[in-house]
Scaffold this motif. Sequence first.
Motif, mmCIF file in Angstrom:
data_model
loop_
_atom_site.group_PDB
_atom_site.id
_atom_site.type_symbol
_atom_site.label_atom_id
_atom_site.label_comp_id
_atom_site.label_asym_id
_atom_site.label_seq_id
_atom_site.Cartn_x
_atom_site.Cartn_y
_atom_site.Cartn_z
ATOM 1 N N MET A 1 0.848 -1.180 0.000
ATOM 2 C CA MET A 1 0.000 0.000 0.000
ATOM 3 C C MET A 1 0.885 1.233 0.000
ATOM 4 O O MET A 1 1.814 1.329 0.780
ATOM 5 N N ASP A 2 0.588 2.169 -0.883
ATOM 6 C CA ASP A 2 1.324 3.428 -0.973
ATOM 7 C C ASP A 2 0.702 4.417 -0.001
ATOM 8 O O ASP A 2 -0.448 4.797 -0.142
ATOM 9 N N TYR A 3 1.462 4.837 0.997
ATOM 10 C CA TYR A 3 0.929 5.716 2.022
ATOM 11 C C TYR A 3 1.006 7.182 1.646
ATOM 12 O O TYR A 3 0.515 8.023 2.369
ATOM 13 N N GLN A 4 1.610 7.527 0.524
ATOM 14 C CA GLN A 4 1.690 8.913 0.077
ATOM 15 C C GLN A 4 0.587 9.139 -0.952
ATOM 16 O O GLN A 4 0.802 9.045 -2.143
ATOM 17 N N VAL A 5 -0.590 9.449 -0.488
ATOM 18 C CA VAL A 5 -1.769 9.578 -1.337
ATOM 19 C C VAL A 5 -1.814 10.957 -1.972
ATOM 20 O O VAL A 5 -1.686 11.964 -1.288
ATOM 21 N N LYS A 6 -1.980 11.004 -3.283
ATOM 22 C CA LYS A 6 -2.095 12.271 -3.992
ATOM 23 C C LYS A 6 -3.547 12.741 -4.051
ATOM 24 O O LYS A 6 -3.827 13.893 -3.876
ATOM 25 N N SER A 7 -4.467 11.857 -4.307
ATOM 26 C CA SER A 7 -5.886 12.197 -4.309
ATOM 27 C C SER A 7 -6.684 10.930 -4.033
ATOM 28 O O SER A 7 -6.210 9.816 -4.262
ATOM 29 N N PHE A 8 -7.896 11.121 -3.565
ATOM 30 C CA PHE A 8 -8.786 9.993 -3.301
ATOM 31 C C PHE A 8 -9.070 9.232 -4.590
ATOM 32 O O PHE A 8 -9.052 8.011 -4.626
ATOM 33 N N MET A 22 -11.235 3.239 3.327
ATOM 34 C CA MET A 22 -11.525 4.150 4.445
ATOM 35 C C MET A 22 -10.269 4.919 4.848
ATOM 36 O O MET A 22 -10.337 6.114 5.150
ATOM 37 N N PHE A 23 -9.114 4.250 4.853
ATOM 38 C CA PHE A 23 -7.857 4.922 5.162
ATOM 39 C C PHE A 23 -7.612 6.056 4.167
ATOM 40 O O PHE A 23 -7.319 7.187 4.557
ATOM 41 N N TYR A 24 -7.743 5.772 2.881
ATOM 42 C CA TYR A 24 -7.508 6.794 1.861
ATOM 43 C C TYR A 24 -8.496 7.959 1.993
ATOM 44 O O TYR A 24 -8.131 9.112 1.796
ATOM 45 N N ASP A 34 -0.737 10.645 6.558
ATOM 46 C CA ASP A 34 -0.440 9.455 5.758
ATOM 47 C C ASP A 34 1.033 9.090 5.764
ATOM 48 O O ASP A 34 1.469 8.296 4.961
ATOM 49 N N SER A 35 1.806 9.631 6.694
ATOM 50 C CA SER A 35 3.248 9.396 6.677
ATOM 51 C C SER A 35 3.649 8.049 7.265
ATOM 52 O O SER A 35 4.782 7.630 7.123
ATOM 53 N N GLU A 36 2.741 7.371 7.942
ATOM 54 C CA GLU A 36 3.045 6.053 8.481
ATOM 55 C C GLU A 36 1.874 5.113 8.209
ATOM 56 O O GLU A 36 0.753 5.577 7.965
ATOM 57 N N PRO A 37 2.118 3.806 8.225
ATOM 58 C CA PRO A 37 1.044 2.860 7.931
ATOM 59 C C PRO A 37 -0.198 3.114 8.782
ATOM 60 O O PRO A 37 -0.102 3.287 9.998
ATOM 61 N N TRP A 38 -1.333 3.197 8.102
ATOM 62 C CA TRP A 38 -2.635 3.409 8.730
ATOM 63 C C TRP A 38 -2.694 4.708 9.527
ATOM 64 O O TRP A 38 -3.575 4.872 10.358
ATOM 65 N N LEU A 44 -9.059 2.543 13.909
ATOM 66 C CA LEU A 44 -10.192 3.263 13.324
ATOM 67 C C LEU A 44 -10.856 2.485 12.195
ATOM 68 O O LEU A 44 -12.042 2.654 11.936
ATOM 69 N N PHE A 45 -10.081 1.657 11.524
ATOM 70 C CA PHE A 45 -10.564 0.971 10.329
ATOM 71 C C PHE A 45 -10.979 -0.471 10.587
ATOM 72 O O PHE A 45 -11.603 -1.087 9.731
ATOM 73 N N TRP A 46 -10.631 -1.007 11.726
ATOM 74 C CA TRP A 46 -10.882 -2.422 11.997
ATOM 75 C C TRP A 46 -11.798 -2.668 13.183
ATOM 76 O O TRP A 46 -12.040 -3.802 13.554
ATOM 77 N N THR A 47 -12.292 -1.602 13.825
ATOM 78 C CA THR A 47 -13.168 -1.782 14.970
ATOM 79 C C THR A 47 -14.464 -1.002 14.766
ATOM 80 O O THR A 47 -14.537 -0.106 13.927
ATOM 81 N N ASN A 48 -15.451 -1.327 15.559
ATOM 82 C CA ASN A 48 -16.728 -0.621 15.531
ATOM 83 C C ASN A 48 -16.565 0.668 16.336
ATOM 84 O O ASN A 48 -16.472 0.615 17.563
#
Length: 86
Positions: A1-8, A22-24, A34-38, A44-48
Amino acid sequence: MDYQVKSFRTALADWQDPDIAMFYLAVALGLIDDSEPWGGRKDLFWTNNPVGNLLHAQLRQFADLGALDFDEAEGRFRWNPNYELP
């Protein structure tokens, strides 16, 4: 996964599992860094929780609008390359 997102849109050019999508979205909204994984917040992404639930609901709303494609069988999302603002 590329953590340096340019756009959604770019981040979801290919099919992504909901947690990754959801992360993106969270990065695009500026909710997390977005500088580190997740963004250091995998919980936030794996729990209710309210934030994760909201992000998932937003993905479904983007799919309802047609901006995202949703693969029911696999439960994953991607940007609809044919989407145009109404």
